[in-house]
Design a protein around this motif. Structure first.
Motif, PDB file in Angstrom:
ATOM      1  N   VAL A 216       0.932  -1.103  -0.064  1.00 22.04           N
ATOM      2  CA  VAL A 216       0.055  -0.027  -0.135  1.00 22.04           C
ATOM      3  C   VAL A 216       0.981   1.351   0.126  1.00 22.04           C
ATOM      4  N   THR A 217       0.982   2.194  -1.026  1.00 21.97           N
ATOM      5  CA  THR A 217       1.753   3.085  -0.943  1.00 21.97           C
ATOM      6  C   THR A 217       1.145   4.331  -0.329  1.00 21.97           C
ATOM      7  N   GLY A 218       2.079   5.100   0.101  1.00 17.41           N
ATOM      8  CA  GLY A 218       1.781   6.428   0.642  1.00 17.41           C
ATOM      9  C   GLY A 218       0.741   6.164   1.864  1.00 17.41           C
ATOM     10  N   SER A 219       1.124   5.181   2.921  1.00 17.52           N
ATOM     11  CA  SER A 219       0.216   4.639   3.751  1.00 17.52           C
ATOM     12  C   SER A 219       0.410   4.813   5.096  1.00 17.52           C
ATOM     13  N   THR A 220       1.278   5.805   5.545  1.00 21.64           N
ATOM     14  CA  THR A 220       1.666   6.187   6.903  1.00 21.64           C
ATOM     15  C   THR A 220       0.546   7.033   7.630  1.00 21.64           C
ATOM     16  N   GLN A 221      -0.683   7.432   6.776  1.00 27.29           N
ATOM     17  CA  GLN A 221      -1.584   8.262   7.416  1.00 27.29           C
ATOM     18  C   GLN A 221      -2.839   8.087   6.544  1.00 27.29           C
ATOM     19  N   GLY A 222      -3.765   8.786   6.999  1.00 29.55           N
ATOM     20  CA  GLY A 222      -5.169   8.887   6.246  1.00 29.55           C
ATOM     21  C   GLY A 222      -5.579   7.728   5.766  1.00 29.55           C
TER      22      GLY A 222
ATOM     23  N   ASN B 129       4.305   2.154   3.291  1.00 24.68           N
ATOM     24  CA  ASN B 129       5.384   2.905   2.689  1.00 24.68           C
ATOM     25  C   ASN B 129       4.919   4.335   2.892  1.00 24.68           C
ATOM     26  N   GLY B 130       6.101   4.993   3.103  1.00 26.40           N
ATOM     27  CA  GLY B 130       6.092   6.577   3.190  1.00 26.40           C
ATOM     28  C   GLY B 130       7.742   7.124   2.980  1.00 26.40           C
ATOM     29  N   ARG B 131       7.704   8.187   2.856  1.00 33.76           N
ATOM     30  CA  ARG B 131       9.247   8.522   2.467  1.00 33.76           C
ATOM     31  C   ARG B 131      10.080   8.746   3.778  1.00 33.76           C
ATOM     32  N   GLY B 132       9.714   8.876   4.881  1.00 32.16           N
ATOM     33  CA  GLY B 132      10.456   8.807   5.904  1.00 32.16           C
ATOM     34  C   GLY B 132      10.468   7.632   6.856  1.00 32.16           C
ATOM     35  N   GLN B 133      11.476   7.397   7.700  1.00 27.58           N
ATOM     36  CA  GLN B 133      11.466   6.003   8.211  1.00 27.58           C
ATOM     37  C   GLN B 133      10.643   6.151   9.424  1.00 27.58           C
ATOM     38  N   ALA B 134      10.855   7.421  10.112  1.00 25.40           N
ATOM     39  CA  ALA B 134      10.168   7.470  11.399  1.00 25.40           C
ATOM     40  C   ALA B 134       8.603   7.371  11.069  1.00 25.40           C
ATOM     41  N   HIS B 135       8.162   8.109  10.237  1.00 24.74           N
ATOM     42  CA  HIS B 135       6.780   8.040   9.852  1.00 24.74           C
ATOM     43  C   HIS B 135       6.347   6.448   9.586  1.00 24.74           C
ATOM     44  N   VAL B 136       7.066   6.010   8.704  1.00 27.58           N
ATOM     45  CA  VAL B 136       6.893   4.400   8.236  1.00 27.58           C
ATOM     46  C   VAL B 136       6.769   3.599   9.624  1.00 27.58           C
ATOM     47  N   ASP B 137       7.794   3.842  10.506  1.00 27.32           N
ATOM     48  CA  ASP B 137       7.883   3.105  11.873  1.00 27.32           C
ATOM     49  C   ASP B 137       6.567   3.310  12.864  1.00 27.32           C
TER      50      ASP B 137
ATOM     51  N   ASN C 248      -1.172  -9.314  16.295  1.00 28.16           N
ATOM     52  CA  ASN C 248      -0.780 -10.196  15.487  1.00 28.16           C
ATOM     53  C   ASN C 248      -0.788  -9.811  13.990  1.00 28.16           C
ATOM     54  N   ALA C 249      -0.597  -8.596  13.692  1.00 30.48           N
ATOM     55  CA  ALA C 249      -0.752  -7.986  12.566  1.00 30.48           C
ATOM     56  C   ALA C 249       0.620  -8.515  11.900  1.00 30.48           C
ATOM     57  N   SER C 250       0.504  -9.014  10.474  1.00 25.32           N
ATOM     58  CA  SER C 250       1.831  -9.077   9.906  1.00 25.32           C
ATOM     59  C   SER C 250       1.999  -7.928   8.884  1.00 25.32           C
ATOM     60  N   VAL C 251       2.910  -7.193   9.516  1.00 26.86           N
ATOM     61  CA  VAL C 251       3.184  -5.749   8.449  1.00 26.86           C
ATOM     62  C   VAL C 251       4.720  -5.577   8.437  1.00 26.86           C
ATOM     63  N   GLU C 252       5.065  -5.069   7.560  1.00 23.32           N
ATOM     64  CA  GLU C 252       6.393  -4.386   6.987  1.00 23.32           C
ATOM     65  C   GLU C 252       6.540  -2.987   6.690  1.00 23.32           C
ATOM     66  N   GLY C 253       7.660  -2.449   6.476  1.00 24.29           N
ATOM     67  CA  GLY C 253       7.674  -1.022   6.230  1.00 24.29           C
ATOM     68  C   GLY C 253       8.757  -0.922   5.204  1.00 24.29           C
ATOM     69  N   PHE C 254       8.526  -0.027   4.313  1.00 24.03           N
ATOM     70  CA  PHE C 254       9.591   0.390   3.531  1.00 24.03           C
ATOM     71  C   PHE C 254       9.328   1.978   3.209  1.00 24.03           C
TER      72      PHE C 254
ATOM     73  N   GLY D 212      12.880   5.341  -6.549  1.00 26.30           N
ATOM     74  CA  GLY D 212      12.286   4.736  -5.470  1.00 26.30           C
ATOM     75  C   GLY D 212      11.558   3.584  -5.548  1.00 26.30           C
ATOM     76  N   CYS D 213      10.633   3.770  -6.787  1.00 25.72           N
ATOM     77  CA  CYS D 213       9.925   2.616  -7.082  1.00 25.72           C
ATOM     78  C   CYS D 213      10.552   1.272  -7.202  1.00 25.72           C
ATOM     79  N   ALA D 214      11.937   1.529  -8.113  1.00 21.83           N
ATOM     80  CA  ALA D 214      12.765   0.371  -8.144  1.00 21.83           C
ATOM     81  C   ALA D 214      13.394  -0.214  -6.935  1.00 21.83           C
ATOM     82  N   ALA D 215      13.535   0.661  -5.922  1.00 28.53           N
ATOM     83  CA  ALA D 215      14.116   0.313  -4.773  1.00 28.53           C
ATOM     84  C   ALA D 215      12.949  -0.616  -4.000  1.00 28.53           C
ATOM     85  N   LEU D 216      11.602  -0.001  -3.951  1.00 30.10           N
ATOM     86  CA  LEU D 216      10.759  -1.015  -3.385  1.00 30.10           C
ATOM     87  C   LEU D 216      10.606  -2.427  -3.865  1.00 30.10           C
ATOM     88  N   VAL D 217      10.536  -2.416  -5.263  1.00 28.97           N
ATOM     89  CA  VAL D 217      10.352  -3.559  -6.087  1.00 28.97           C
ATOM     90  C   VAL D 217      11.665  -4.738  -5.469  1.00 28.97           C
ATOM     91  N   ALA D 218      12.688  -4.101  -5.307  1.00 30.43           N
ATOM     92  CA  ALA D 218      14.005  -4.847  -5.042  1.00 30.43           C
ATOM     93  C   ALA D 218      13.813  -5.193  -3.620  1.00 30.43           C
TER      94      ALA D 218
END
Length: 263
Positions: free
Chosen positions: A12-18, A37-45, A57-63, A72-78
């Motif tokens: 889910v892109t742009g998913s740190t809020q809203g 996903n978000g641009r900043g690590q702090a907001h993603v965390d 018990n949610a299975s959730v990761e951040g990028f 940025g898109c290439a880095a996400l896919v990698a």
């Protein structure tokens, strides 16, 4: 109806809020492993922590990365090469008169709102096709149909999303992969709260009151007469991503409170 997405991986892109955070939370609640996903690590965390608090018990990761760029898109896919559900929620908006909107602004809106979804769909759809199942959802807007005079650049980008989603749905016909658009109307998101913060302070009114008055003035065709919650928009997205929505593809599904005055 019980939506079960255990074993599915969702980006889910742009998913740190809203709306994006609400979608990610909804998908996680149905058992999907969700990449936030978000641009900043702090907001993603912070978003990852919020989902884990809301969904035990949610299975959730951040990028953390700027998906408004090809790099940025290439880095996400990698980093996340597998994806069963792609929700292209990333988007920017803001009022600006057409004659004051320069080329750089038009290009930025195109790159962030349109090309991020194009690049990620191009990367992830082949894997979905090979698996025989997949879901791609573009989060557009009622502004794709009801072009705002003060945000023509934004409306254009959302209309482009509808075209891409419809074309991709046809391209993926017979593969078990569906592609749809969801069109929110006025929604009480963090972005809207920030946009109206000065008006709330000036009037000394609640955010709900200011938003409702805005809808009456700027979206008088609204049947709902109020802003939707981010969860109400997310509910539609989660359904479209479900196995139950297998016959829904190429659709532009409105969660606009009836703003667009058409049958």
């Amino acid at each position: 109806m019980k939506i079960e997405l255990t074993g599915k991986r969702a980006v889910v892109t742009g998913s740190t809020q809203g709306i994006g955070l609400a979608i990610a939370t909804g998908l996680a609640a149905c058992g999907a492993t969700v990449v936030v996903n978000g641009r900043g690590q702090a907001h993603v965390d912070a978003a990852v922590d919020a989902i884990r608090q809301a969904v035990p018990n949610a299975s959730v990761e951040g990028f953390a990365g700027d998906l408004g760029t090809a790099e940025g898109c290439a880095a996400l896919v990698a980093a996340q090469p597998a994806c069963d559900i792609l929700v292209n929620n990333l988007g920017i908006y803001g009022p600006e008169d057409f004659f004051a909107t320069d080329d750089a602004t038009w290009t930025r809106y195109f790159e962030v709102n349109v090309m991020s979804g194009v690049r990620l769909a191009r990367a992830y759809l082949p894997g979905m096709e090979a698996a025989g199942w997949g879901r791609v959802v573009f989060i557009a807007s009622e502004s794709a149909l009801n072009i705002p005079a003060d945000m023509i650049h934004y409306g254009f980008s959302k209309t482009a999303q509808l075209s891409i989603a419809r074309g991709l749905a046809k391209r993926m016909a017979g593969t078990g992969v569906t592609v749809n658009s969801v069109l929110p109307g006025p929604t009480l998101s963090d972005g809207v709260a920030e946009l109206l913060a000065d008006e709330v302070a000036r009037r000394g009114a609640s955010l709900d009151e200011v938003v409702t008055d805005f809808i009456k003035a700027a979206r008088p065709s609204s049947i709902l007469g109020r802003a939707a919650s981010v969860e109400e928009v997310a509910n539609m997205v989660v359904y479209v991503c479900s196995t139950q929505a297998s016959a829904t593809t190429g659709a532009a599904l409105r969660v606009d409170g009836g703003v667009v005055d058409s049958l």
